[in-house]
Design a protein around this motif. Sequence first.
Motif, mmCIF file in Angstrom:
data_model
loop_
_atom_site.group_PDB
_atom_site.id
_atom_site.type_symbol
_atom_site.label_atom_id
_atom_site.label_comp_id
_atom_site.label_asym_id
_atom_site.label_seq_id
_atom_site.Cartn_x
_atom_site.Cartn_y
_atom_site.Cartn_z
ATOM 1 N N UNK A 22 15.818 35.270 1.317
ATOM 2 C CA UNK A 22 16.894 36.257 1.146
ATOM 3 C C UNK A 22 17.699 36.436 2.436
ATOM 4 N N UNK A 23 17.000 36.655 3.550
ATOM 5 C CA UNK A 23 17.711 36.917 4.810
ATOM 6 C C UNK A 23 18.567 35.727 5.211
ATOM 7 N N UNK A 24 18.056 34.527 4.981
ATOM 8 C CA UNK A 24 18.810 33.311 5.316
ATOM 9 C C UNK A 24 20.067 33.201 4.460
ATOM 10 N N UNK A 25 19.901 33.370 3.159
ATOM 11 C CA UNK A 25 21.030 33.213 2.239
ATOM 12 C C UNK A 25 22.090 34.293 2.456
ATOM 13 N N UNK A 26 21.668 35.543 2.550
ATOM 14 C CA UNK A 26 22.624 36.641 2.694
ATOM 15 C C UNK A 26 23.332 36.576 4.040
ATOM 16 N N UNK A 27 22.603 36.215 5.087
ATOM 17 C CA UNK A 27 23.240 36.085 6.398
ATOM 18 C C UNK A 27 24.264 34.959 6.405
ATOM 19 N N UNK A 28 23.929 33.846 5.767
ATOM 20 C CA UNK A 28 24.850 32.708 5.730
ATOM 21 C C UNK A 28 26.117 33.016 4.934
ATOM 22 N N UNK A 29 25.959 33.750 3.825
ATOM 23 C CA UNK A 29 27.098 34.025 2.942
ATOM 24 C C UNK A 29 27.932 35.211 3.419
ATOM 25 N N UNK A 30 27.244 36.245 3.913
ATOM 26 C CA UNK A 30 27.953 37.495 4.220
ATOM 27 C C UNK A 30 27.955 37.873 5.708
#
Length: 242
Positions: free
Chosen positions: A99-107
């Motif tokens: 989650x942290x990886x995906x959300x940080x990358x996108x947002x």
Amino acid sequence: MIITAQKTVAEVVADNIKTAHVFKKYGIDFCCGGGITIQKACSNHNIDYDIVRNELMAIDQKNKKEFDYNNWELGFLIDHIIHVHHTYVEESIGILLAYTEKVANVHGHHYPELIKIKELFLEVANELTTHMKKEELILFPFIKKLIKADQTQTPYASPHFGTVKNPVQMMEYEHENAGTIFKTIAKLTNNYTPPEEACNTFKALYAELDDFEQDLHLHIHLENNIVHPKAVALEKKVQNCL
């Protein structure tokens, strides 16, 4: 929360964002692909629908029970900590890292605090993983030796760390550090309140971080305030009797 086979993944997550990590666990897209029914999603992933349904239903029951931990047998409480809290941490770390990886990358370009949250959670995840292994391989087995020595009135081998107070102090120092990291995460997330425009994955991240911190608080309480003092007292009792 009512779960039926014909309810869509998106509807379930909309009802309770904390169900998102169940779908994430099984690789079911609850964000862009959440418009299909739970049954269809399970079929697409060759997953038993009843298993997923039971886990979704269990979300509402989580943390509702209260126990008199202080009156539990010490060995039983240790096993509870390992099987419940250590298992929860181990399972949640993988989900939260994703989650942290995906959300940080996108947002992350709009919400730079997400980059810091990702870094902080990675730090605490690594620390807790090592910390729990030290408990499972060193501290807890020694406490169980003390329990056996007390029950059988037989001597026990002196540990390489001298007294149980030494690993206890180290564990409590590491607990404090993990707690401090989560205080920073809570501040960065505005106490786990996502922006109004946040997508489901963004919301799921904050909800799961909130759950993780709550579990960590109970986990640390059980060890710092019950297991550790009882272990120190037990060691003293056994030494005086043998």
